[in-house]
Design a protein around this motif. Structure first.
Motif, mmCIF file in Angstrom:
data_model
loop_
_atom_site.group_PDB
_atom_site.id
_atom_site.type_symbol
_atom_site.label_atom_id
_atom_site.label_comp_id
_atom_site.label_asym_id
_atom_site.label_seq_id
_atom_site.Cartn_x
_atom_site.Cartn_y
_atom_site.Cartn_z
ATOM 1 N N GLU A 1 12.562 2.875 -2.187
ATOM 2 C CA GLU A 1 13.985 2.656 -1.926
ATOM 3 C C GLU A 1 14.201 1.263 -1.345
ATOM 4 O OE1 GLU A 1 15.329 5.815 0.555
ATOM 5 O OE2 GLU A 1 15.315 7.306 -1.058
ATOM 6 N N THR A 2 13.287 0.848 -0.472
ATOM 7 C CA THR A 2 13.363 -0.498 0.103
ATOM 8 C C THR A 2 13.164 -1.545 -0.978
ATOM 9 O OG1 THR A 2 12.516 0.270 2.242
ATOM 10 C CG2 THR A 2 12.330 -2.088 1.764
ATOM 11 N N GLU B 1 0.845 -1.208 0.000
ATOM 12 C CA GLU B 1 0.000 0.000 0.000
ATOM 13 C C GLU B 1 0.878 1.254 0.000
ATOM 14 O OE1 GLU B 1 -3.249 2.193 -0.482
ATOM 15 O OE2 GLU B 1 -3.140 -0.005 -0.551
ATOM 16 N N LYS B 2 1.974 1.215 0.737
ATOM 17 C CA LYS B 2 2.903 2.350 0.734
ATOM 18 C C LYS B 2 3.465 2.577 -0.669
ATOM 19 C CE LYS B 2 4.401 2.227 5.569
ATOM 20 N NZ LYS B 2 5.553 2.043 6.494
ATOM 21 N N LEU B 3 3.782 1.477 -1.357
ATOM 22 C CA LEU B 3 4.269 1.600 -2.725
ATOM 23 C C LEU B 3 3.211 2.261 -3.610
ATOM 24 C CD1 LEU B 3 5.942 -1.911 -3.246
ATOM 25 C CD2 LEU B 3 7.126 0.277 -2.999
ATOM 26 N N LYS B 4 1.977 1.856 -3.432
ATOM 27 C CA LYS B 4 0.902 2.377 -4.280
ATOM 28 C C LYS B 4 0.610 3.852 -4.011
ATOM 29 C CE LYS B 4 -1.502 -1.961 -5.251
ATOM 30 N NZ LYS B 4 -2.781 -2.708 -5.205
ATOM 31 N N THR B 5 0.914 4.298 -2.807
ATOM 32 C CA THR B 5 0.694 5.714 -2.502
ATOM 33 C C THR B 5 1.898 6.567 -2.855
ATOM 34 O OG1 THR B 5 1.455 5.398 -0.216
ATOM 35 C CG2 THR B 5 -0.927 5.172 -0.640
ATOM 36 N N GLY B 6 2.931 5.949 -3.431
ATOM 37 C CA GLY B 6 4.100 6.700 -3.869
ATOM 38 C C GLY B 6 5.100 7.003 -2.775
ATOM 39 N N ASP B 7 5.092 6.206 -1.705
ATOM 40 C CA ASP B 7 6.015 6.428 -0.607
ATOM 41 C C ASP B 7 7.455 6.226 -1.080
ATOM 42 O OD1 ASP B 7 7.709 5.377 1.781
ATOM 43 O OD2 ASP B 7 5.960 6.268 2.750
ATOM 44 N N GLU B 8 8.273 7.273 -1.005
ATOM 45 C CA GLU B 8 9.637 7.212 -1.518
ATOM 46 C C GLU B 8 10.490 6.196 -0.773
ATOM 47 O OE1 GLU B 8 13.474 10.210 -2.207
ATOM 48 O OE2 GLU B 8 11.471 11.029 -1.799
ATOM 49 N N ALA B 9 10.355 6.149 0.540
ATOM 50 C CA ALA B 9 11.139 5.206 1.336
ATOM 51 C C ALA B 9 10.792 3.759 0.972
ATOM 52 C CB ALA B 9 10.906 5.447 2.823
ATOM 53 N N ALA B 10 9.518 3.516 0.681
ATOM 54 C CA ALA B 10 9.098 2.163 0.308
ATOM 55 C C ALA B 10 9.736 1.741 -1.006
ATOM 56 C CB ALA B 10 7.575 2.100 0.210
#
Length: 217
Positions: free
Chosen positions: A47-48, A36-45
């Protein structure tokens, strides 16, 4: 190429043809919160995601292209495509399998681009991995054996890699995913978006094609 003694190849040797690039464990990568973090464009996600899978993706693409620069470029293209497409990820396969599917499609597209321009990829075991100073040939050598055995091993592996690069693309993809990357038939089928029966057929025919090309060694 000269060989110091008669050489035969089996399926196990084909699977050991290339030494894997060290990879970071991907435990928890398919966690719904992480996705879900990836789908919301979370930069840290993201990078992980790159930290976890860049080694896997590069290794796959290098084995498909036998060209470190191509593999590096295609790895970047794969993650750029993943950024643009992550919202379409439905969890029907593992995240790694989904990334493999993107990488294979990027490789196919690049191959067709080169083919239209009649440009051939070069193969050299003295090339380096990406921007590092580590040569591919260095990763193939087993320093616990004698120089003669080491030379023979490198010759065998180079012969397998060259043969692998020259078999039909559909066979090479299936063999790399299943025999070298260690994916199951089901995972390979998901990555290639084909049926399990087709996967088994391509692997069988690909192995036979490799044996045919290597019969004189």
């Amino acid at each position: 190429m000269f060989f110091s003694k008669s050489m035969t190849f089996d399926d196990e040797e084909i699977g050991r043809a290339v030494v894997p690039v060290p990879m970071i464990a991907a435990h928890g990568a398919d966690d719904p919160v992480f996705i879900e973090k990836l789908k919301t464009g979370d930069e840290a996600a993201f990078e992980t995601l790159i930290d976890r899978y860049s080694g896997d993706i590069y290794a796959l693409l290098y084995r498909l292209t036998e060209n470190p620069e191509e593999a590096s470029d295609l790895t970047q293209d794969t993650f750029l495509r993943a950024v643009r497409s992550i919202r379409t990820f439905r969890g029907e396969s593992e995240l790694k399998t989904w990334l493999f599917r993107i990488a294979i499609n990027e490789s196919r597209n690049r191959f067709r681009w080169w083919k239209r321009r009649k440009r051939d990829l070069t193969i050299s075991i003295d090339a380096t991995f990406g921007e590092s100073e580590v040569r591919i040939s260095d990763t193939l050598a087993d320093h616990s054996i004698s120089p003669e055995e080491s030379t023979l091993a490198r010759e065998r592996e180079a012969a397998i890699n060259t043969a692998l690069l020259n078999i039909p693309e559909v066979y090479r993809e299936a063999i790399v995913l299943c025999d070298i990357e260690g994916l199951s038939y089901e995972e390979t089928a998901a990555a290639l978006e084909i049926g399990i029966g087709t996967v088994k057929s391509r692997i069988s025919r690909g192995r036979e094609e490799l044996r045919r090309r290597l019969k004189d060694f």
